[in-house]
Write a protein that holds these residues in place. Structure first.
Motif, PDB file in Angstrom:
ATOM      1  N   THR A   1       0.926  -1.304  -0.060  1.00 32.90           N
ATOM      2  CA  THR A   1      -0.001  -0.162   0.108  1.00 32.90           C
ATOM      3  C   THR A   1       0.736   1.311   0.052  1.00 32.90           C
ATOM      4  O   THR A   1       2.031   1.274   0.281  1.00 32.90           O
ATOM      5  CB  THR A   1      -1.072  -0.004   1.009  1.00 32.90           C
ATOM      6  N   ARG A   2       0.340   2.411  -0.222  1.00 30.12           N
ATOM      7  CA  ARG A   2       0.898   3.571  -0.371  1.00 30.12           C
ATOM      8  C   ARG A   2       1.558   3.696   1.246  1.00 30.12           C
ATOM      9  O   ARG A   2       2.422   4.498   1.398  1.00 30.12           O
ATOM     10  CB  ARG A   2       0.059   4.819  -0.586  1.00 30.12           C
TER      11      ARG A   2
ATOM     12  N   VAL B   1      -8.623  -6.326  14.001  1.00 30.62           N
ATOM     13  CA  VAL B   1      -8.410  -7.622  13.174  1.00 30.62           C
ATOM     14  C   VAL B   1      -7.113  -6.979  12.539  1.00 30.62           C
ATOM     15  O   VAL B   1      -7.126  -5.898  11.426  1.00 30.62           O
ATOM     16  CB  VAL B   1      -9.493  -7.735  12.249  1.00 30.62           C
ATOM     17  N   ALA B   2      -6.149  -7.479  12.436  1.00 30.87           N
ATOM     18  CA  ALA B   2      -4.791  -7.164  11.838  1.00 30.87           C
ATOM     19  C   ALA B   2      -4.721  -7.559  10.265  1.00 30.87           C
ATOM     20  O   ALA B   2      -4.427  -8.783  10.158  1.00 30.87           O
ATOM     21  CB  ALA B   2      -3.636  -7.391  12.488  1.00 30.87           C
ATOM     22  N   ALA B   3      -5.123  -6.908   9.287  1.00 28.85           N
ATOM     23  CA  ALA B   3      -5.380  -7.444   7.920  1.00 28.85           C
ATOM     24  C   ALA B   3      -5.906  -6.125   7.211  1.00 28.85           C
ATOM     25  O   ALA B   3      -6.166  -4.933   7.715  1.00 28.85           O
ATOM     26  CB  ALA B   3      -6.340  -8.406   8.001  1.00 28.85           C
ATOM     27  N   ASP B   4      -5.653  -6.350   5.745  1.00 38.55           N
ATOM     28  CA  ASP B   4      -5.843  -5.392   4.776  1.00 38.55           C
ATOM     29  C   ASP B   4      -7.457  -5.718   4.553  1.00 38.55           C
ATOM     30  O   ASP B   4      -7.729  -7.037   4.624  1.00 38.55           O
ATOM     31  CB  ASP B   4      -5.095  -5.769   3.574  1.00 38.55           C
TER      32      ASP B   4
ATOM     33  N   THR C   1      -4.386   2.971  -0.059  1.00 35.48           N
ATOM     34  CA  THR C   1      -4.197   1.659  -0.335  1.00 35.48           C
ATOM     35  C   THR C   1      -3.215   1.213  -1.594  1.00 35.48           C
ATOM     36  O   THR C   1      -2.768   2.432  -2.019  1.00 35.48           O
ATOM     37  CB  THR C   1      -5.769   1.081  -1.053  1.00 35.48           C
ATOM     38  N   ALA C   2      -3.102   0.028  -2.022  1.00 35.09           N
ATOM     39  CA  ALA C   2      -2.201  -0.285  -3.002  1.00 35.09           C
ATOM     40  C   ALA C   2      -2.747   0.380  -4.319  1.00 35.09           C
ATOM     41  O   ALA C   2      -3.960   0.522  -4.757  1.00 35.09           O
ATOM     42  CB  ALA C   2      -1.985  -1.523  -3.183  1.00 35.09           C
TER      43      ALA C   2
ATOM     44  N   GLU D   1      -8.390   0.691  -5.833  1.00 35.38           N
ATOM     45  CA  GLU D   1      -9.719   1.522  -5.318  1.00 35.38           C
ATOM     46  C   GLU D   1     -10.922   0.684  -5.829  1.00 35.38           C
ATOM     47  O   GLU D   1     -11.581   0.673  -4.790  1.00 35.38           O
ATOM     48  CB  GLU D   1      -9.516   2.598  -5.938  1.00 35.38           C
ATOM     49  N   GLN D   2     -10.825   0.216  -6.915  1.00 37.54           N
ATOM     50  CA  GLN D   2     -12.133  -0.489  -7.237  1.00 37.54           C
ATOM     51  C   GLN D   2     -12.346  -1.923  -6.599  1.00 37.54           C
ATOM     52  O   GLN D   2     -13.440  -2.114  -6.045  1.00 37.54           O
ATOM     53  CB  GLN D   2     -12.125  -1.102  -8.737  1.00 37.54           C
ATOM     54  N   ALA D   3     -11.251  -2.748  -6.280  1.00 44.96           N
ATOM     55  CA  ALA D   3     -11.264  -3.611  -5.294  1.00 44.96           C
ATOM     56  C   ALA D   3     -11.798  -3.486  -4.115  1.00 44.96           C
ATOM     57  O   ALA D   3     -12.456  -4.256  -3.416  1.00 44.96           O
ATOM     58  CB  ALA D   3     -10.268  -4.760  -5.580  1.00 44.96           C
TER      59      ALA D   3
END
Length: 209
Positions: A5-6, A92-95, A126-127, A131-133
């Protein structure tokens, strides 16, 4: 392997964020503006997902108001800081892209939400190209009648953020099956402005175009 991610790409340059909010919390400053708007969108005891919960301030405030809150944060340092600042908040430690109904069910948490909160420039960090996902996943996690609270800078965003033109955002929102219910210029619901935007989104079947 997922793209960084950024936020991840900025590395140690992100240290200012936790330090800044730790100082604000210690000073007693008002850091609950986003949470007040979110709370106004909800019935009592609602299910809320805070996507990119950072230090946990919004999620913790909503939890204190009686909502069932799931905080999702991928950055390990922020997860640790959040747990230290708000010991009663489960994180929750997650993307978010790795969080779906099956994972939430396995954790014993709600699988669908009355509100997904995505504030603080999360969509700009985000990466690249996700954005769409991201918006697709948000839409998939909404309960019937659920809504989304989104906010980010249109101008003057942090250097690590990427531009997200309004036209692209609107295109992604529509492709995710969402519609804009309202747009404001701030979390105290000022009229739309050029620097910052706050949106309330809903599923197309639930909202009005």
């Amino acid at each position: 392997m997922s793209r960084p991610t950024r936020w991840e790409q900025a590395g140690d340059d992100n240290g200012y964020y936790a330090e800044t909010f730790a100082e604000l919390l210690a000073s007693g400053a008002d850091v609950a503006g986003e949470a007040r708007v979110a709370d106004a969108l909800l019935p009592r005891g609602a299910r809320v997902l805070d996507a990119g919960s950072g230090m946990g301030r919004v999620a913790a405030e909503l939890q204190s108001r009686g909502h069932d809150v799931v905080a999702v944060e991928p950055d390990g340092a922020l997860v640790a800081a959040s747990r230290a600042a708000y010991p009663g908040l489960e994180v929750v430690a997650a993307d978010l892209l790795d969080v779906d109904a099956a994972r939430l069910r396995a954790l014993g948490r709600p699988e669908a939400f009355d509100l997904v909160v995505c504030v603080g420039n999360v969509l700009l960090l985000t990466a690249d190209g996700t954005e769409q996902a991201f918006l697709d996943r948000v839409a998939a996690l909404l309960a019937p009648g659920g809504r989304v609270l989104v906010g980010f800078h249109l101008q003057g965003a942090p250097e690590i953020a990427r531009p997200y033109p309004l036209a692209a955002f609107r295109e992604h929102v529509a492709a995710a099956g969402l519609v804009v219910e309202a747009r404001f210029g701030s979390y105290d619901l000022r009229p739309p402005r050029e620097e910052y935007a706050v949106w309330v989104l809903a599923r197309a079947a639930d909202g009005s175009a």
